[in-house]
Structure formats: C-alpha cells, structure tokens
Design a protein around this motif. Structure first.
Motif, short mmCIF file in Angstrom:
data_model
loop_
_atom_site.label_atom_id
_atom_site.label_comp_id
_atom_site.label_asym_id
_atom_site.label_seq_id
_atom_site.Cartn_x
_atom_site.Cartn_y
_atom_site.Cartn_z
N MET A 14 0.82 -1.20 0.00
CA MET A 14 0.00 0.00 0.00
C MET A 14 0.87 1.26 0.00
O MET A 14 0.51 2.26 -0.62
N ALA A 15 2.02 1.22 0.66
CA ALA A 15 2.83 2.42 0.83
C ALA A 15 3.60 2.79 -0.43
O ALA A 15 3.79 3.99 -0.70
N ILE A 16 4.04 1.83 -1.22
CA ILE A 16 4.88 2.11 -2.38
C ILE A 16 4.20 3.04 -3.39
O ILE A 16 4.81 4.03 -3.82
N PRO A 17 2.94 2.81 -3.80
CA PRO A 17 2.33 3.75 -4.76
C PRO A 17 2.21 5.18 -4.22
O PRO A 17 2.40 6.14 -4.96
N TYR A 18 1.95 5.32 -2.92
CA TYR A 18 1.88 6.66 -2.35
C TYR A 18 3.23 7.35 -2.39
O TYR A 18 3.32 8.55 -2.66
N LEU A 19 4.30 6.61 -2.13
CA LEU A 19 5.63 7.20 -2.19
C LEU A 19 6.01 7.60 -3.61
O LEU A 19 6.62 8.66 -3.82
N VAL A 20 5.63 6.79 -4.58
CA VAL A 20 5.92 7.11 -5.98
C VAL A 20 5.17 8.38 -6.40
O VAL A 20 5.75 9.29 -7.00
N VAL A 21 3.89 8.46 -6.07
CA VAL A 21 3.09 9.64 -6.42
C VAL A 21 3.63 10.88 -5.71
O VAL A 21 3.71 11.96 -6.28
N ALA A 22 4.03 10.72 -4.44
CA ALA A 22 4.59 11.85 -3.70
C ALA A 22 5.90 12.32 -4.34
O ALA A 22 6.15 13.53 -4.44
N GLY A 23 6.73 11.39 -4.77
CA GLY A 23 7.98 11.75 -5.44
C GLY A 23 7.75 12.49 -6.73
O GLY A 23 8.43 13.48 -7.04
N ILE A 24 6.80 12.02 -7.52
CA ILE A 24 6.47 12.70 -8.78
C ILE A 24 5.91 14.10 -8.50
O ILE A 24 6.27 15.06 -9.17
N GLY A 25 5.05 14.19 -7.51
CA GLY A 25 4.49 15.49 -7.14
C GLY A 25 5.57 16.46 -6.68
O GLY A 25 5.56 17.64 -7.03
N ALA A 49 8.76 16.36 -7.56
CA ALA A 49 9.56 16.73 -8.74
C ALA A 49 8.85 17.80 -9.55
O ALA A 49 9.50 18.76 -10.02
N ILE A 50 7.56 17.69 -9.72
CA ILE A 50 6.79 18.71 -10.45
C ILE A 50 6.82 20.03 -9.70
O ILE A 50 7.00 21.10 -10.30
N TYR A 51 6.67 19.97 -8.39
CA TYR A 51 6.72 21.18 -7.56
C TYR A 51 8.06 21.89 -7.71
O TYR A 51 8.11 23.11 -7.89
N ARG A 52 9.16 21.12 -7.66
CA ARG A 52 10.48 21.73 -7.80
C ARG A 52 10.67 22.33 -9.19
O ARG A 52 11.28 23.39 -9.32
N LYS A 53 10.15 21.67 -10.21
CA LYS A 53 10.28 22.19 -11.57
C LYS A 53 9.58 23.54 -11.72
O LYS A 53 10.13 24.49 -12.27
N PHE A 54 8.34 23.65 -11.22
CA PHE A 54 7.62 24.90 -11.32
C PHE A 54 8.17 25.95 -10.38
O PHE A 54 8.09 27.15 -10.64
N ARG A 55 8.75 25.53 -9.28
CA ARG A 55 9.34 26.47 -8.32
C ARG A 55 10.58 27.14 -8.91
O ARG A 55 10.83 28.32 -8.69
N LYS A 56 11.38 26.37 -9.67
CA LYS A 56 12.59 26.92 -10.30
C LYS A 56 12.23 27.94 -11.37
O LYS A 56 12.92 28.93 -11.55
N GLU A 57 11.15 27.71 -12.11
CA GLU A 57 10.76 28.61 -13.19
C GLU A 57 10.23 29.93 -12.67
O GLU A 57 10.33 30.95 -13.33
N ALA A 58 9.66 29.93 -11.47
CA ALA A 58 9.05 31.15 -10.93
C ALA A 58 10.03 32.09 -10.30
O ALA A 58 11.14 32.13 -10.28
#
Length: 73
Positions: free
Chosen positions: A51-62, A64-73
């Motif tokens: 149960m924990a592995i999919p949540y960790l994967v989604v959190a990691g992707i989220g 990474a997306i947050y960091r990408k948009f944070r760098k652009e701003a």
C-alpha cells in the motif's frame, strides 16, 4: 458551483460506503487458525508495504513537479 459538487460527492460517499473483505476465504481461514499468528503478521506487513509504495511514488512525482515549477518562478 465546484464547492457544492464537492460537498454532495462527500456526503454521498459517506452515506453509501460499504465494508470490504480484503482477504479471500482460504487465506482468512489459514490465518485465523494459526497459533502463533506470525503468518498473519507477515501478511499484514506485506499489505502495508504494497500500500505504501504507490503513495511514495506519487509523492515523489508530485515533489519533482513542484520543484520544476518552483525553479521557473
């Protein structure tokens, strides 16, 4: 509009939720009849791990997306 739809869906999901049996009948019979309950503990730990592995994967992707948009701003 969006808030009212969310509230309606929330209320419906609370009132129409059902209990679910997660184990098949054979697994349940074996785990309940065991003396030491070590197999049951192992099965429960496996369920938590799976149960924990999919949540960790989604959190990691989220993140990474947050960091990408944070760098652009």
């Amino acid at each position: 509009m969006k808030k009212s739809v969310f509230i309606i869906i929330l209320i419906l999901s609370i009132f129409f939720s059902q209990d679910a049996e997660a184990q098949c009948a054979m697994c349940r019979a074996v785990l309940e009849s065991e003396e030491g309950q070590s197999t049951a503990e192992g099965v429960n730990n496996g369920i938590v791990y799976l149960m924990a592995i999919p949540y960790l994967v989604v959190a990691g992707i989220g993140y990474a997306i947050y960091r990408k948009f944070r760098k652009e701003a």
